[in-house]
Design an enzyme around this catalytic site. Structure first.
Site, PDB file in Angstrom:
ATOM      1  N   SER A  17       0.835  -1.217   0.000  1.00 29.95           N
ATOM      2  CA  SER A  17       0.000   0.000   0.000  1.00 29.95           C
ATOM      3  C   SER A  17       0.867   1.264   0.000  1.00 29.95           C
ATOM      4  O   SER A  17       0.504   2.268  -0.605  1.00 29.95           O
ATOM      5  CB  SER A  17      -0.987  -0.005   1.168  1.00 29.95           C
ATOM      6  N   MET A  94      10.914  -6.994   3.892  1.00 29.79           N
ATOM      7  CA  MET A  94      11.036  -7.791   5.104  1.00 29.79           C
ATOM      8  C   MET A  94      12.412  -8.421   5.330  1.00 29.79           C
ATOM      9  O   MET A  94      12.564  -9.273   6.182  1.00 29.79           O
ATOM     10  CB  MET A  94       9.948  -8.879   5.137  1.00 29.79           C
ATOM     11  N   HIS A 113       8.462   3.218   9.132  1.00 27.58           N
ATOM     12  CA  HIS A 113       8.193   2.284  10.236  1.00 27.58           C
ATOM     13  C   HIS A 113       6.914   2.725  10.960  1.00 27.58           C
ATOM     14  O   HIS A 113       6.754   3.906  11.250  1.00 27.58           O
ATOM     15  CB  HIS A 113       9.388   2.272  11.198  1.00 27.58           C
TER      16      HIS A 113
HETATM   17  C1  GRF Z   1       4.029  -0.521   6.710  1.00 30.84           C
HETATM   18  O1  GRF Z   1       3.269  -0.423   7.888  1.00 30.84           O
HETATM   19  C2  GRF Z   1       5.416  -0.003   6.921  1.00 30.84           C
HETATM   20  O2  GRF Z   1       5.498   0.987   7.898  1.00 30.84           O
HETATM   21  C3  GRF Z   1       6.164  -1.225   7.378  1.00 30.84           C
HETATM   22  O3  GRF Z   1       5.609  -2.276   6.635  1.00 30.84           O
HETATM   23  C4  GRF Z   1       4.271  -1.968   6.310  1.00 30.84           C
HETATM   24  C5  GRF Z   1       4.119  -2.188   4.843  1.00 30.84           C
HETATM   25  O4  GRF Z   1       2.782  -2.078   4.431  1.00 30.84           O
HETATM   26  N1  GRF Z   1       7.587  -1.070   7.195  1.00 30.84           N
HETATM   27  P1  GRF Z   1       2.452  -2.034   2.886  1.00 30.84           P
HETATM   28  O5  GRF Z   1       3.068  -3.292   2.280  1.00 30.84           O
HETATM   29  O6  GRF Z   1       3.049  -0.785   2.325  1.00 30.84           O
HETATM   30  O7  GRF Z   1       0.959  -2.043   2.786  1.00 30.84           O
END
Ligand code: GRF
Length: 204
Positions: A17, A94, A113
């Site tokens: 997202s 990740m 974050h």
């Molecule tokens: C987000 O909450 C970001 O802060 C963290 O991982 C999540 C990723 O969400 N590092 P998305 O894949 O962008 O929806």
């Protein structure tokens, strides 16, 4: 007139997202980017579908093909070099980057974050803040350093945790905040308006 446009890689492993929020602003011409690619380590991630939807080049490298993390990260560097990538925005990537990777792109990697660092570092920040009973959490954008979640802080936005909020309500609020803040900060960074002095970051 904006000059010296940068080539950007957005790194993501999952939902994407934040990737989408960034790409939408790039497509509107609001962020100083010449070329944007997605890099992912997950074959079936939802973010790849989003990349397809926006016509963003999607680079997938499968970590299982490599002997170790070092070889994988070197391959990622070589691939980014071929694409002439100069700036990286981590958005739900990740994997922990190797120190030599961080050094190679020194002060050119941003991360988002979902807490007010240094509180609630780690992979479960929204839930951790909620379960802890914190009254305020939020969003942090920081430079990536070798130590996970500890790089110099560029921007933070608080999100209150009201008594009636569920964990899902909080997640929604955090993500809404992320989707506004990340494009704003990336834009400023690519316009050279973010200056790093030691651990202190100044927005000019
Ligand atoms: C987000 O909450 C970001 O802060 C963290 O991982 C999540 C990723 O969400 N590092 P998305 O894949 O962008 O929806």
């Amino acid at each position: 007139m904006m000059k010296n446009k940068n080539n950007l890689a957005i790194f993501a492993s999952g939902r994407g997202s934040n990737f989408e929020a960034l790409v939408q602003e790039i497509k509107k011409g609001k962020i100083n980017v010449a070329k944007c690619v997605l890099f992912t380590d997950k074959k079936d991630s939802l973010v790849r579908q989003r990349a397809k939807k926006y016509g963003v080049k999607d680079i997938f490298i499968d970590p299982v093909r490599f002997k170790d993390k070092k070889e994988f990260d070197q391959e990622v560097i070589d691939t980014l070099d071929k694409e002439k990538i100069k700036v990286i925005a981590l958005a739900g990537y990740m994997r922990i980057l190797s120190p030599f990777f961080v050094k190679y792109f020194e002060n050119k990697i941003l991360n988002i974050h979902p807490s007010l660092l240094p509180s609630f570092a780690g992979n479960n920040a929204i839930e951790d803040a909620f379960n802890y009973g914190a009254k305020v959490t939020g969003v942090t954008i920081h430079f990536v350093s070798e130590e996970v979640d500890q790089g110099p802080i560029i921007a933070q936005r608080p999100v209150g945790i009201k008594d009636k909020m569920s964990l899902e309500d909080l997640r929604k609020k955090i993500h809404e905040t992320e989707h506004k803040l990340y494009p704003q900060i990336l834009k400023l960074f690519l316009e050279n308006k973010i200056k790093l002095e030691g651990r202190h970051v100044k927005i000019t």
